[in-house]
Design an enzyme around this catalytic site. Structure first.
Site, mmCIF file in Angstrom:
data_model
loop_
_atom_site.group_PDB
_atom_site.id
_atom_site.type_symbol
_atom_site.label_atom_id
_atom_site.label_comp_id
_atom_site.label_asym_id
_atom_site.label_seq_id
_atom_site.Cartn_x
_atom_site.Cartn_y
_atom_site.Cartn_z
ATOM 1 C CB CYS A 71 -0.863 -0.023 1.259
ATOM 2 S SG CYS A 71 -1.852 1.447 1.531
ATOM 3 C CB CYS A 190 -2.897 4.281 -5.698
ATOM 4 S SG CYS A 190 -4.263 3.499 -4.813
HETATM 5 N N1 DGL Z 1 -4.109 0.973 -2.223
HETATM 6 C C1 DGL Z 1 -3.654 2.004 -1.367
HETATM 7 C C2 DGL Z 1 -2.387 2.660 -1.927
HETATM 8 O O1 DGL Z 1 -1.656 2.072 -2.628
HETATM 9 C C3 DGL Z 1 -4.612 3.111 -1.101
HETATM 10 C C4 DGL Z 1 -6.007 2.792 -0.902
HETATM 11 C C5 DGL Z 1 -6.570 3.612 0.215
HETATM 12 O O2 DGL Z 1 -6.762 4.841 0.065
HETATM 13 O O3 DGL Z 1 -6.792 2.996 1.236
HETATM 14 O O4 DGL Z 1 -2.107 3.790 -1.655
#
Ligand code: DGL
Length: 272
Positions: A71, A190
């Site tokens: 993440c 993301c």
């Molecule tokens: N998938 C997460 C990232 O890579 C973000 C998702 C979220 O906002 O929780 O930043």
């Protein structure tokens, strides 16, 4: 059993798990999605740090020696403190790795114009983590970032292929290209965004490279294992994958299908 832990606020980290498993299928993996508290993107530094710390401790308790924060938001806001403050206290032998550094490392080979764009959550953009990491490695590269607040919900609510998604995708890409028309490589900073790829491709000029992270994180982990055989030996090899969610397992099962195109067994857990 000592699986490699992969953590995300929700489903996005599944794109990282997918890339890592593709390159390194022999290891065991334990995926944890904090779906009950997602999205992390708009949350404050302190909250993302605290939630991520709880998740790392849970994965350690379940036997992981190595945890990857799959993440960007957690990597941007929690990784450094966990590595520097928490790990020495919890267990100095265990490791937590993020996904921003591996992405920053490859960018030098992927841009000719030396102008790079980053599309990410509000939290990741505000943290300036991509700018800082890229500048450290490649001071000649100019980095411009745009936050895409609606992109994660589009994916999480299974609207990534809907006509409505076009508006939000085009809007942010146009905004990025207005900031710097010389960009020739765009990082999808993301882990949810690869699910929007068909729409992204539609609005990015041909010739501009779009960079999802899964394969680069996988390469970087492979490399890490070569440099750290002591950690590689601790990770169990059975080819198993288990899934944990802090939300309803039925919902996770359904959404995981969109990300992984396979049926998954998932257990509910609580983080505190
Ligand atoms: N998938 C997460 C990232 O890579 C973000 C998702 C979220 O906002 O929780 O930043």
């Amino acid at each position: 059993m000592s699986p490699i832990g992969i953590f995300d606020s929700g489903y996005g980290g599944l794109t990282i798990l997918h890339g890592v498993r593709h390159l390194l299928p022999e290891y065991d993996y334990l995926y944890l999605g904090d779906n009950a508290r997602a999205p992390y993107g708009p949350r404050s530094f302190d909250v993302v740090y605290e939630f991520t710390r709880q998740a790392v401790i849970k994965l350690f308790d379940m036997g992981c020696q190595l945890v990857i924060l799959g993440c960007n938001t957690a990597s941007a806001k929690a990784l450094r403190t966990i590595q520097q403050v928490d790990l020495p206290k919890i267990d100095p032998e265990r490791r937590v790795l993020g996904i921003i550094r591996p992405t920053a490392e490859v960018i030098g080979q992927l841009t000719k114009s030396r102008h790079v764009g980053v599309l990410a959550t509000e939290g990741t953009i505000k943290s300036e983590s991509y700018n800082l990491e890229i500048q450290k490695l490649y001071p000649d590269i100019v980095v411009s970032g745009v936050a895409c607040p609606f992109w994660v919900p589009l994916v999480e609510y299974n609207e990534a292929d809907s006509p409505g998604a076009d508006y939000f995708v085009k809007k942010r890409i146009d905004q990025l290209m207005r900031l710097d028309p010389n960009i020739d490589a765009i990082i999808l900073g993301c882990t949810h965004y690869p699910l929007l790829m068909p729409k992204i491709v539609k609005y990015v000029e041909p010739g501009i490279r779009i960079i999802p992270q899964g394969e680069y994180v996988a390469e970087s982990l492979k490399n890490y294992f070569l440099r750290h055989p002591e950690m590689e030996q601790k990770c169990s090899k059975g080819g198993n994958v288990e899934y944990l969610t802090t939300e309803n397992p039925d919902k996770f099962r359904e959404s995981a299908q969109i990300f992984l195109h396979e049926h998954v067994d998932v257990k509910n857990i609580t983080l505190a």
